[in-house]
Design a protein around this motif. Sequence first.
Motif, short mmCIF file in Angstrom:
data_model
loop_
_atom_site.label_atom_id
_atom_site.label_comp_id
_atom_site.label_asym_id
_atom_site.label_seq_id
_atom_site.Cartn_x
_atom_site.Cartn_y
_atom_site.Cartn_z
N ASN A 104 -2.66 9.60 10.04
CA ASN A 104 -2.54 9.41 11.50
C ASN A 104 -1.09 10.34 11.89
O ASN A 104 -0.55 10.26 13.03
CB ASN A 104 -2.51 8.03 12.02
N GLY A 105 -0.36 10.74 10.86
CA GLY A 105 0.90 11.32 11.23
C GLY A 105 2.16 10.55 10.83
O GLY A 105 3.19 10.65 10.94
N ARG A 106 1.78 9.15 10.90
CA ARG A 106 2.91 8.13 10.42
C ARG A 106 3.56 8.19 9.03
O ARG A 106 2.34 8.01 8.21
CB ARG A 106 2.60 7.08 10.93
N ILE A 107 4.61 8.29 8.62
CA ILE A 107 5.13 8.31 7.34
C ILE A 107 6.16 7.06 7.50
O ILE A 107 6.99 7.22 7.75
CB ILE A 107 5.91 9.60 6.75
N PHE A 108 5.55 5.90 6.70
CA PHE A 108 6.52 4.77 6.52
C PHE A 108 7.22 5.05 5.14
O PHE A 108 6.70 4.95 4.31
CB PHE A 108 5.60 3.59 6.50
N VAL A 109 8.61 4.78 5.30
CA VAL A 109 9.47 5.22 3.95
C VAL A 109 10.25 3.72 3.57
O VAL A 109 10.94 3.41 4.50
CB VAL A 109 10.39 6.46 4.27
N HIS A 110 9.97 3.34 2.43
CA HIS A 110 10.95 2.24 1.94
C HIS A 110 11.10 2.40 0.81
O HIS A 110 10.48 3.04 -0.26
CB HIS A 110 10.23 0.80 2.35
N HIS A 111 11.93 1.58 0.22
CA HIS A 111 12.52 1.49 -1.41
C HIS A 111 11.25 1.01 -2.11
O HIS A 111 11.08 1.58 -3.16
CB HIS A 111 13.78 0.80 -1.82
N GLY A 112 10.69 0.03 -1.94
CA GLY A 112 9.60 -0.64 -2.64
C GLY A 112 9.85 -2.12 -3.01
O GLY A 112 8.82 -2.59 -3.79
N HIS A 113 11.09 -2.59 -2.84
CA HIS A 113 11.41 -3.78 -3.37
C HIS A 113 11.25 -4.82 -2.49
O HIS A 113 11.14 -6.20 -2.62
CB HIS A 113 12.65 -3.85 -4.17
N LEU A 114 11.21 -4.46 -1.23
CA LEU A 114 11.29 -5.64 -0.05
C LEU A 114 9.42 -5.77 0.69
O LEU A 114 9.39 -6.80 0.94
CB LEU A 114 11.76 -5.07 1.17
N TYR A 115 8.86 -4.93 0.43
CA TYR A 115 7.42 -4.94 0.90
C TYR A 115 6.47 -4.76 0.06
O TYR A 115 6.39 -3.46 -0.60
CB TYR A 115 7.32 -3.83 2.28
N ASP A 116 5.29 -5.37 -0.11
CA ASP A 116 4.42 -5.09 -1.08
C ASP A 116 3.29 -4.69 -0.22
O ASP A 116 3.18 -4.50 0.88
CB ASP A 116 3.96 -6.40 -2.02
N ARG A 117 2.09 -4.17 -0.92
CA ARG A 117 0.95 -3.70 -0.32
C ARG A 117 0.49 -4.63 0.64
O ARG A 117 -0.19 -4.23 1.80
CB ARG A 117 0.02 -3.17 -1.34
N ALA A 118 0.17 -6.02 0.31
CA ALA A 118 -0.46 -6.80 1.05
C ALA A 118 0.34 -7.05 2.55
O ALA A 118 -0.30 -7.15 3.57
CB ALA A 118 -0.34 -8.02 0.60
N ALA A 119 1.81 -6.98 2.38
CA ALA A 119 2.58 -7.01 3.48
C ALA A 119 2.31 -5.78 4.43
O ALA A 119 2.29 -5.86 5.64
CB ALA A 119 4.03 -7.18 3.30
N LEU A 120 2.33 -4.61 3.79
CA LEU A 120 2.21 -3.24 4.52
C LEU A 120 0.86 -3.11 5.22
O LEU A 120 0.85 -2.67 6.25
CB LEU A 120 2.45 -2.22 3.31
N LYS A 121 -0.21 -3.66 4.55
CA LYS A 121 -1.47 -3.60 5.12
C LYS A 121 -1.47 -4.27 6.52
O LYS A 121 -2.19 -4.14 7.47
CB LYS A 121 -2.47 -4.26 4.16
N GLY A 122 -0.67 -5.48 6.62
CA GLY A 122 -0.58 -6.02 7.75
C GLY A 122 0.07 -5.53 8.97
O GLY A 122 0.17 -5.97 10.08
#
Length: 193
Positions: A104-122
């Motif tokens: 969809n054109g959205r790029i969400f950038v994070h380091h990886g230690h604060l958000y896991d896949r379950a949180a990102l899916k929501g």
Amino acid sequence: MLIQVISDIHGSAADFQTALDSFAARKPDLLLLCGDFLNHGPRNDLPAGYDTKKTAALLNEYKDKIICVRGNCDSEVDQMMLSFPCLNAYTTLFIPSAPGEKLNGRIFVHHGHLYDRAALKGLLPVGTLVVSGHTHVTVLEEADGLFYLNPGSISIPKCADGKTYAFIETDSRGIRTISLCSIDGTVLRSVSL
């Protein structure tokens, strides 16, 4: 537009210079950094070419092209060394995309230690490209309607791909190609969208 994605430099001026040589050769529009700029971290050995002052100087040369997020090894002291904002936990870029495109054109950038896949899916809409680092392990895959990219680490790899980074290529239809590359610029894997 061409975006080079680098994560987990951990103060290795030598490895960052190698990645920058590729940056200069391909002339990307942006340098997207996923954190862990200067400090090697307490769980890691010192990487080859470890030189935080030189790494900071190299980063500062590209300050006008850098978009970045804070890693778990980054601190306020790092911000004192860097000439661009480096302490945000996440950022979002938007690449205009044509209707019906997979992403969809959205790029969400994070380091990886604060958000896991379950949180990102929501949190994120289907079709988002999620870019992160932290694990030092390359990832290029789709799951649960999101597309995941981890460029690995250019200094302390923890996967068989070795020292790596990525490129995101866009055009008027949106995100077209995502490529994982070895530190010397060799394409290891690529996905066309």
